[in-house]
Design a protein around this motif. Structure first.
Motif, PDB file in Angstrom:
ATOM      1  N   UNK A  43      36.315  39.244  36.694  1.00 44.37           N
ATOM      2  CA  UNK A  43      37.618  38.653  36.368  1.00 44.37           C
ATOM      3  C   UNK A  43      37.910  38.784  34.872  1.00 44.37           C
ATOM      4  N   UNK A  44      36.909  38.478  34.048  1.00 46.47           N
ATOM      5  CA  UNK A  44      37.086  38.598  32.594  1.00 46.47           C
ATOM      6  C   UNK A  44      37.351  40.055  32.222  1.00 46.47           C
ATOM      7  N   UNK A  45      36.560  40.957  32.787  1.00 43.10           N
ATOM      8  CA  UNK A  45      36.728  42.388  32.507  1.00 43.10           C
ATOM      9  C   UNK A  45      38.134  42.860  32.879  1.00 43.10           C
ATOM     10  N   UNK A  46      38.606  42.449  34.070  1.00 43.84           N
ATOM     11  CA  UNK A  46      39.939  42.851  34.509  1.00 43.84           C
ATOM     12  C   UNK A  46      41.029  42.267  33.623  1.00 43.84           C
ATOM     13  N   UNK A  47      40.886  40.988  33.234  1.00 41.63           N
ATOM     14  CA  UNK A  47      41.877  40.345  32.363  1.00 41.63           C
ATOM     15  C   UNK A  47      41.933  40.995  30.986  1.00 41.63           C
ATOM     16  N   UNK A  48      40.775  41.462  30.508  1.00 39.23           N
ATOM     17  CA  UNK A  48      40.715  42.117  29.200  1.00 39.23           C
ATOM     18  C   UNK A  48      41.152  43.573  29.278  1.00 39.23           C
ATOM     19  N   UNK A  49      41.136  44.132  30.473  1.00 43.12           N
ATOM     20  CA  UNK A  49      41.396  45.560  30.612  1.00 43.12           C
ATOM     21  C   UNK A  49      40.221  46.386  30.120  1.00 43.12           C
ATOM     22  N   UNK A  50      39.033  45.777  30.145  1.00 46.95           N
ATOM     23  CA  UNK A  50      37.828  46.452  29.656  1.00 46.95           C
ATOM     24  C   UNK A  50      37.271  47.381  30.728  1.00 46.95           C
ATOM     25  N   UNK A  51      36.423  48.296  30.297  1.00 46.20           N
ATOM     26  CA  UNK A  51      35.858  49.268  31.220  1.00 46.20           C
ATOM     27  C   UNK A  51      34.503  48.847  31.777  1.00 46.20           C
ATOM     28  N   UNK A  52      33.834  47.867  31.135  1.00 42.36           N
ATOM     29  CA  UNK A  52      32.486  47.539  31.576  1.00 42.36           C
ATOM     30  C   UNK A  52      32.240  46.035  31.562  1.00 42.36           C
ATOM     31  N   UNK A  53      31.242  45.633  32.341  1.00 49.77           N
ATOM     32  CA  UNK A  53      30.829  44.231  32.344  1.00 49.77           C
ATOM     33  C   UNK A  53      30.164  43.878  31.024  1.00 49.77           C
ATOM     34  N   UNK A  54      29.544  44.851  30.393  1.00 47.64           N
ATOM     35  CA  UNK A  54      28.894  44.615  29.100  1.00 47.64           C
ATOM     36  C   UNK A  54      29.904  44.114  28.065  1.00 47.64           C
ATOM     37  N   UNK A  55      31.073  44.695  28.062  1.00 44.63           N
ATOM     38  CA  UNK A  55      32.138  44.259  27.150  1.00 44.63           C
ATOM     39  C   UNK A  55      32.526  42.815  27.463  1.00 44.63           C
ATOM     40  N   UNK A  56      32.621  42.484  28.743  1.00 43.24           N
ATOM     41  CA  UNK A  56      32.983  41.122  29.148  1.00 43.24           C
ATOM     42  C   UNK A  56      31.913  40.131  28.718  1.00 43.24           C
ATOM     43  N   UNK A  57      30.646  40.475  28.910  1.00 42.15           N
ATOM     44  CA  UNK A  57      29.552  39.589  28.504  1.00 42.15           C
ATOM     45  C   UNK A  57      29.599  39.342  27.004  1.00 42.15           C
ATOM     46  N   UNK A  58      29.761  40.404  26.227  1.00 41.93           N
ATOM     47  CA  UNK A  58      29.834  40.253  24.773  1.00 41.93           C
ATOM     48  C   UNK A  58      31.017  39.382  24.364  1.00 41.93           C
ATOM     49  N   UNK A  59      32.166  39.567  24.993  1.00 39.83           N
ATOM     50  CA  UNK A  59      33.353  38.778  24.662  1.00 39.83           C
ATOM     51  C   UNK A  59      33.127  37.296  24.972  1.00 39.83           C
TER      52      UNK A  59
END
Length: 79
Positions: A43-59
């Protein structure tokens, strides 16, 4: 460079990226996540428009670290 290392442009690029990340102090780890945690990460990844879960975890972790109230709340429930 040893003979077993790939010399393709993609492999070289990945090695340069890994060296850059290590120089920045980043560490590569492997974790096991529950299905519920993966739902939150997606959900976080999709809301951010990020490509990976790693980006979501860091955010998420950076947000917790930057916000005094979130940090205190998080630390209180993890004791």
């Amino acid at each position: 460079m040893s003979e077993s290392m790939s010399t393709s442009p993609a492999a070289k690029s990945m090695r340069r990226k890994a060296i850059k990340h290590r120089d920045e102090g980043r560490v590569r780890n492997t974790f096991w996540f529950t299905p519920e945690a993966l739902d939150v990460l997606d959900q976080v990844r999709d809301n951010m428009g990020a490509k990976s879960r790693e980006v979501a975890i860091n955010a998420i972790l950076q947000r917790i670290g930057d916000d005094m109230f979130l940090k205190q709340e998080f630390l209180a429930v993890t004791k």
